[in-house]
Design a protein around this motif. Structure first.
Motif, PDB file in Angstrom:
ATOM      1  N   TYR A  92       0.701  -1.113  -0.157  1.00 16.87           N
ATOM      2  CA  TYR A  92       0.115  -0.163   0.083  1.00 16.87           C
ATOM      3  C   TYR A  92       0.680   1.282   0.190  1.00 16.87           C
ATOM      4  O   TYR A  92       0.510   2.299  -0.666  1.00 16.87           O
ATOM      5  CB  TYR A  92      -0.781   0.161   1.257  1.00 16.87           C
ATOM      6  N   ASP A  93       1.849   1.306   0.841  1.00 10.19           N
ATOM      7  CA  ASP A  93       2.758   2.628   0.953  1.00 10.19           C
ATOM      8  C   ASP A  93       3.389   2.952  -0.457  1.00 10.19           C
ATOM      9  O   ASP A  93       3.436   4.060  -0.798  1.00 10.19           O
ATOM     10  CB  ASP A  93       3.622   2.229   2.206  1.00 10.19           C
ATOM     11  N   ALA A  94       3.949   1.815  -1.057  1.00 15.26           N
ATOM     12  CA  ALA A  94       4.681   2.168  -2.327  1.00 15.26           C
ATOM     13  C   ALA A  94       3.652   2.334  -3.295  1.00 15.26           C
ATOM     14  O   ALA A  94       3.694   3.400  -4.175  1.00 15.26           O
ATOM     15  CB  ALA A  94       5.280   0.668  -2.839  1.00 15.26           C
ATOM     16  N   ALA A  95       2.265   1.810  -3.221  1.00 15.10           N
ATOM     17  CA  ALA A  95       1.579   2.408  -4.350  1.00 15.10           C
ATOM     18  C   ALA A  95       0.835   3.865  -4.064  1.00 15.10           C
ATOM     19  O   ALA A  95       0.769   4.629  -5.172  1.00 15.10           O
ATOM     20  CB  ALA A  95       0.182   1.332  -4.136  1.00 15.10           C
ATOM     21  N   ASP A  96       1.043   4.219  -2.776  1.00 14.03           N
ATOM     22  CA  ASP A  96       0.594   5.539  -2.447  1.00 14.03           C
ATOM     23  C   ASP A  96       1.751   6.351  -2.718  1.00 14.03           C
ATOM     24  O   ASP A  96       1.300   7.694  -3.518  1.00 14.03           O
ATOM     25  CB  ASP A  96       0.146   5.539  -0.836  1.00 14.03           C
ATOM     26  N   GLU A  97       2.916   6.185  -2.931  1.00 21.75           N
ATOM     27  CA  GLU A  97       3.901   7.004  -3.089  1.00 21.75           C
ATOM     28  C   GLU A  97       3.779   7.288  -4.700  1.00 21.75           C
ATOM     29  O   GLU A  97       3.693   8.532  -5.166  1.00 21.75           O
ATOM     30  CB  GLU A  97       5.213   6.601  -2.859  1.00 21.75           C
ATOM     31  N   LEU A  98       3.633   6.255  -5.441  1.00 23.92           N
ATOM     32  CA  LEU A  98       3.422   6.190  -6.871  1.00 23.92           C
ATOM     33  C   LEU A  98       2.532   7.294  -7.476  1.00 23.92           C
ATOM     34  O   LEU A  98       2.498   8.104  -8.365  1.00 23.92           O
ATOM     35  CB  LEU A  98       3.404   5.042  -7.601  1.00 23.92           C
ATOM     36  N   VAL A  99       1.268   7.116  -6.768  1.00 22.46           N
ATOM     37  CA  VAL A  99      -0.025   7.986  -7.208  1.00 22.46           C
ATOM     38  C   VAL A  99       0.337   9.385  -6.636  1.00 22.46           C
ATOM     39  O   VAL A  99       0.035  10.239  -7.485  1.00 22.46           O
ATOM     40  CB  VAL A  99      -1.364   7.547  -6.222  1.00 22.46           C
ATOM     41  N   GLY A 100       0.988   9.541  -5.673  1.00 22.14           N
ATOM     42  CA  GLY A 100       1.130  10.847  -5.384  1.00 22.14           C
ATOM     43  C   GLY A 100       2.159  11.464  -6.483  1.00 22.14           C
ATOM     44  O   GLY A 100       2.073  12.814  -6.598  1.00 22.14           O
ATOM     45  N   ILE A 101       3.357  10.873  -6.612  1.00 27.52           N
ATOM     46  CA  ILE A 101       4.264  11.357  -7.633  1.00 27.52           C
ATOM     47  C   ILE A 101       3.471  11.842  -8.954  1.00 27.52           C
ATOM     48  O   ILE A 101       3.680  12.844  -9.669  1.00 27.52           O
ATOM     49  CB  ILE A 101       5.339  10.263  -8.032  1.00 27.52           C
ATOM     50  N   ALA A 102       2.473  10.868  -9.493  1.00 26.78           N
ATOM     51  CA  ALA A 102       1.958  11.008 -10.655  1.00 26.78           C
ATOM     52  C   ALA A 102       1.041  12.354 -10.612  1.00 26.78           C
ATOM     53  O   ALA A 102       1.052  13.057 -11.412  1.00 26.78           O
ATOM     54  CB  ALA A 102       1.029   9.753 -10.975  1.00 26.78           C
ATOM     55  N   LEU A 103       0.179  12.313  -9.483  1.00 25.56           N
ATOM     56  CA  LEU A 103      -0.726  13.547  -9.433  1.00 25.56           C
ATOM     57  C   LEU A 103       0.016  14.783  -9.198  1.00 25.56           C
ATOM     58  O   LEU A 103      -0.372  15.916  -9.894  1.00 25.56           O
ATOM     59  CB  LEU A 103      -1.619  13.361  -8.166  1.00 25.56           C
ATOM     60  N   ASP A 104       1.308  14.611  -8.658  1.00 29.53           N
ATOM     61  CA  ASP A 104       2.108  16.115  -8.525  1.00 29.53           C
ATOM     62  C   ASP A 104       2.675  16.275  -9.776  1.00 29.53           C
ATOM     63  O   ASP A 104       3.062  17.524 -10.141  1.00 29.53           O
ATOM     64  CB  ASP A 104       3.142  15.714  -7.444  1.00 29.53           C
ATOM     65  N   HIS A 105       2.624  15.476 -10.696  1.00 27.81           N
ATOM     66  CA  HIS A 105       3.351  15.773 -12.133  1.00 27.81           C
ATOM     67  C   HIS A 105       2.251  16.039 -13.010  1.00 27.81           C
ATOM     68  O   HIS A 105       2.473  16.572 -14.319  1.00 27.81           O
ATOM     69  CB  HIS A 105       4.081  14.581 -12.497  1.00 27.81           C
ATOM     70  N   ARG A 119       7.252  -0.066 -10.887  1.00 29.88           N
ATOM     71  CA  ARG A 119       7.373  -0.375  -9.350  1.00 29.88           C
ATOM     72  C   ARG A 119       8.218   0.652  -8.412  1.00 29.88           C
ATOM     73  O   ARG A 119       8.039   0.163  -7.372  1.00 29.88           O
ATOM     74  CB  ARG A 119       7.980  -1.937  -9.336  1.00 29.88           C
ATOM     75  N   ARG A 120       8.960   1.343  -9.227  1.00 34.63           N
ATOM     76  CA  ARG A 120       9.562   2.318  -8.404  1.00 34.63           C
ATOM     77  C   ARG A 120       9.315   3.767  -8.887  1.00 34.63           C
ATOM     78  O   ARG A 120       9.162   4.055 -10.086  1.00 34.63           O
ATOM     79  CB  ARG A 120      11.196   1.992  -8.545  1.00 34.63           C
ATOM     80  N   PRO A 121       9.663   4.747  -7.769  1.00 33.00           N
ATOM     81  CA  PRO A 121       9.379   6.043  -8.121  1.00 33.00           C
ATOM     82  C   PRO A 121      10.247   6.511  -9.321  1.00 33.00           C
ATOM     83  O   PRO A 121       9.927   7.446 -10.058  1.00 33.00           O
ATOM     84  CB  PRO A 121       9.791   6.718  -6.682  1.00 33.00           C
ATOM     85  N   ASP A 122      11.564   5.999  -9.337  1.00 36.85           N
ATOM     86  CA  ASP A 122      12.399   6.508 -10.289  1.00 36.85           C
ATOM     87  C   ASP A 122      12.068   5.963 -11.532  1.00 36.85           C
ATOM     88  O   ASP A 122      12.091   6.874 -12.964  1.00 36.85           O
ATOM     89  CB  ASP A 122      13.910   6.008 -10.138  1.00 36.85           C
ATOM     90  N   GLN A 123      11.302   4.905 -11.874  1.00 39.54           N
ATOM     91  CA  GLN A 123      10.976   4.369 -13.173  1.00 39.54           C
ATOM     92  C   GLN A 123       9.711   5.438 -13.547  1.00 39.54           C
ATOM     93  O   GLN A 123       9.722   5.856 -14.745  1.00 39.54           O
ATOM     94  CB  GLN A 123      10.326   3.033 -13.103  1.00 39.54           C
ATOM     95  N   LEU A 124       8.972   5.567 -12.490  1.00 40.64           N
ATOM     96  CA  LEU A 124       7.694   6.614 -12.953  1.00 40.64           C
ATOM     97  C   LEU A 124       8.163   7.792 -13.273  1.00 40.64           C
ATOM     98  O   LEU A 124       7.704   8.378 -14.403  1.00 40.64           O
ATOM     99  CB  LEU A 124       6.823   6.706 -12.074  1.00 40.64           C
ATOM    100  N   ARG A 125       9.198   8.633 -12.547  1.00 38.33           N
ATOM    101  CA  ARG A 125       9.551   9.958 -13.050  1.00 38.33           C
ATOM    102  C   ARG A 125      10.233  10.046 -14.332  1.00 38.33           C
ATOM    103  O   ARG A 125      10.038  10.837 -15.143  1.00 38.33           O
ATOM    104  CB  ARG A 125      10.526  10.265 -11.800  1.00 38.33           C
ATOM    105  N   ASP A 126      11.053   8.959 -14.637  1.00 41.12           N
ATOM    106  CA  ASP A 126      11.721   8.878 -15.973  1.00 41.12           C
ATOM    107  C   ASP A 126      10.411   8.785 -16.942  1.00 41.12           C
ATOM    108  O   ASP A 126      10.641   9.453 -18.039  1.00 41.12           O
ATOM    109  CB  ASP A 126      12.469   7.574 -16.172  1.00 41.12           C
ATOM    110  N   ASN A 127       9.456   7.890 -16.856  1.00 38.78           N
ATOM    111  CA  ASN A 127       8.332   7.722 -17.842  1.00 38.78           C
ATOM    112  C   ASN A 127       7.538   9.210 -18.023  1.00 38.78           C
ATOM    113  O   ASN A 127       7.233   9.527 -19.240  1.00 38.78           O
ATOM    114  CB  ASN A 127       7.427   6.611 -17.586  1.00 38.78           C
ATOM    115  N   LEU A 128       7.445   9.869 -16.585  1.00 32.78           N
ATOM    116  CA  LEU A 128       6.655  11.053 -16.980  1.00 32.78           C
ATOM    117  C   LEU A 128       7.245  12.001 -17.971  1.00 32.78           C
ATOM    118  O   LEU A 128       7.017  12.930 -18.018  1.00 32.78           O
ATOM    119  CB  LEU A 128       6.323  11.370 -15.656  1.00 32.78           C
ATOM    120  N   GLY A 129       8.784  11.949 -18.027  1.00 30.52           N
ATOM    121  CA  GLY A 129       9.619  12.926 -18.508  1.00 30.52           C
ATOM    122  C   GLY A 129       9.311  12.945 -20.126  1.00 30.52           C
ATOM    123  O   GLY A 129       9.509  13.870 -20.689  1.00 30.52           O
ATOM    124  N   ALA A 130       8.393  11.919 -20.584  1.00 31.06           N
ATOM    125  CA  ALA A 130       8.136  11.671 -21.972  1.00 31.06           C
ATOM    126  C   ALA A 130       7.161  12.795 -22.503  1.00 31.06           C
ATOM    127  O   ALA A 130       7.083  13.223 -23.619  1.00 31.06           O
ATOM    128  CB  ALA A 130       7.680  10.149 -22.328  1.00 31.06           C
TER     129      ALA A 130
END
Length: 341
Positions: A39-52, A290-301
């Motif tokens: 849950y905590d890892a999923a919550d962090e990913l959603v937060g990163i996505a919404l913040d972006h 699965r990881r914040p760094d992966q998501l941040r990299d993808n969002l850079g597209a």
């Protein structure tokens, strides 16, 4: 973040969307291999996505046996209005004869269960996960139409359909004056361009949006795979080989992808996503991580603008072979143009 109209609706969704298939499912075989995030890892990913600036979040009732929707419902408390929430139904969710498919009985139950797990009174985009060969499409569309009229669903969409199935559904909606699909969620990538043959032309002609899932071909286009094998044995595709990829052709595409990526100082993943976003008819690409760094990299597209040269090189190396009747039409029957054009 950039936003685009969802098909011909008046609603806008982020060009990069968050997929939640990696949420929950620890210890549940397939789901554990895909992600199994707590849950905590999923919550962090959603937060990163919404913040972006991501507003489109996609899930399904089958993910992790419903636990994914449960996580998302808890995570979105207090943030529900920031999200264009999409989920899907069709897959088997129980042992009973009516616990699968697109019948009125199953769809009605599935929707109520998703609303309960997601802790919301409405779904922004309710998608049928596949075509049901046993249930008349008229029954399915009537059920979806009722859900919209009841205020439980804002828009309806489809996923994993052949072009003829989607065209048939659109025709029935028009004839019966039912809610019509506004989008298709489907697999599309540099190593998987089957949609180019029939589906993308249909979507553009009918004014439907395309939500691309697995735009990195399950991680193949991240650059973690070479002709010698995976450079990262923990990568998802090293454990879950899906979607299928023609490896010989795929590595030729990867060679060009790496060249274009280096030209921009970008990652192969960002470049593959930027290519997909530049394709005519694509509304959003759905990324999972699965990881914040992966998501941040993808969002850079979302901020990577490929040049005409870049796109031409990537298009050429990934161009799918013409299928009939296209190869019969090419050359022998040139497209007509208006007089004086």
């Amino acid at each position: 973040m950039q936003y685009q109209q969802l098909g011909s609706t008046g609603s806008f969704v982020s060009r990069v969307a968050l997929g939640t298939m990696t949420f929950a499912g620890a210890g549940k075989d397939t789901w554990d291999r895909i992600g199994g995030l707590g849950y905590d890892a999923a919550d962090e990913l959603v937060g990163i996505a919404l913040d972006h600036g991501v507003n489109l979040v996609d899930t399904a009732d089958m993910y992790a046996g419903g636990d994914c929707e449960e996580y998302l419902g808890r995570i979105l408390r207090g943030r529900r209005d920031d999200v264009f929430l999409a989920t899907k139904a069709y897959a088997r969710v129980g042992t009973g004869p009516n616990d699968v498919g697109l019948s009125r009985v199953h769809l009605t139950r599935a929707l109520e269960a998703s609303l309960r797990r997601l802790r919301t009174d409405h779904i922004d985009l309710y998608q049928v996960h596949a075509w049901d060969h046993l249930t008349p499409v008229e029954e399915t569309l009537a059920t979806l139409d009722d859900a919209v009229r009841q205020g439980k669903v804002r828009y309806v969409g489809a996923s994993n359909m052949f072009a003829w199935q989607l065209a048939k559904a659109l025709g029935v909606s028009e004839r019966e004056r039912r809610e019509r699909f506004v989008s298709l969620q489907a697999y599309y990538s540099l190593v998987g361009r089957d949609l180019d043959h029939e589906t993308l032309p249909l979507l553009r002609d009918a004014g439907l949006g395309l939500l691309v899932y697995s735009p990195l071909a399950g991680g193949f286009l991240t650059g973690k795979f070479t002709r010698e094998g995976a450079t990262d044995p923990t990568a998802r595709r090293a454990r879950f080989d899906n979607p299928p990829v023609d490896l010989e052709r795929g590595h030729d595409i990867l060679d060009v992808l790496r060249t274009v990526a280096e030209r921009h100082g970008a990652s192969p993943a960002q470049t593959a996503l930027a290519w997909a976003l530049a394709r005519p008819g694509v509304t959003s690409v759905i990324v999972g991580a699965r990881r914040p760094d992966q998501l941040r990299d993808n969002l850079g597209a979302a901020d990577l603008a490929l040049t005409t040269r870049d796109l031409a090189e990537l298009d050429a190396v990934s161009e799918p072979r013409a299928r009939y009747p296209q190869w019969a039409l090419d050359g022998a029957y040139p497209q007509r143009t208006p007089a004086g054009a």
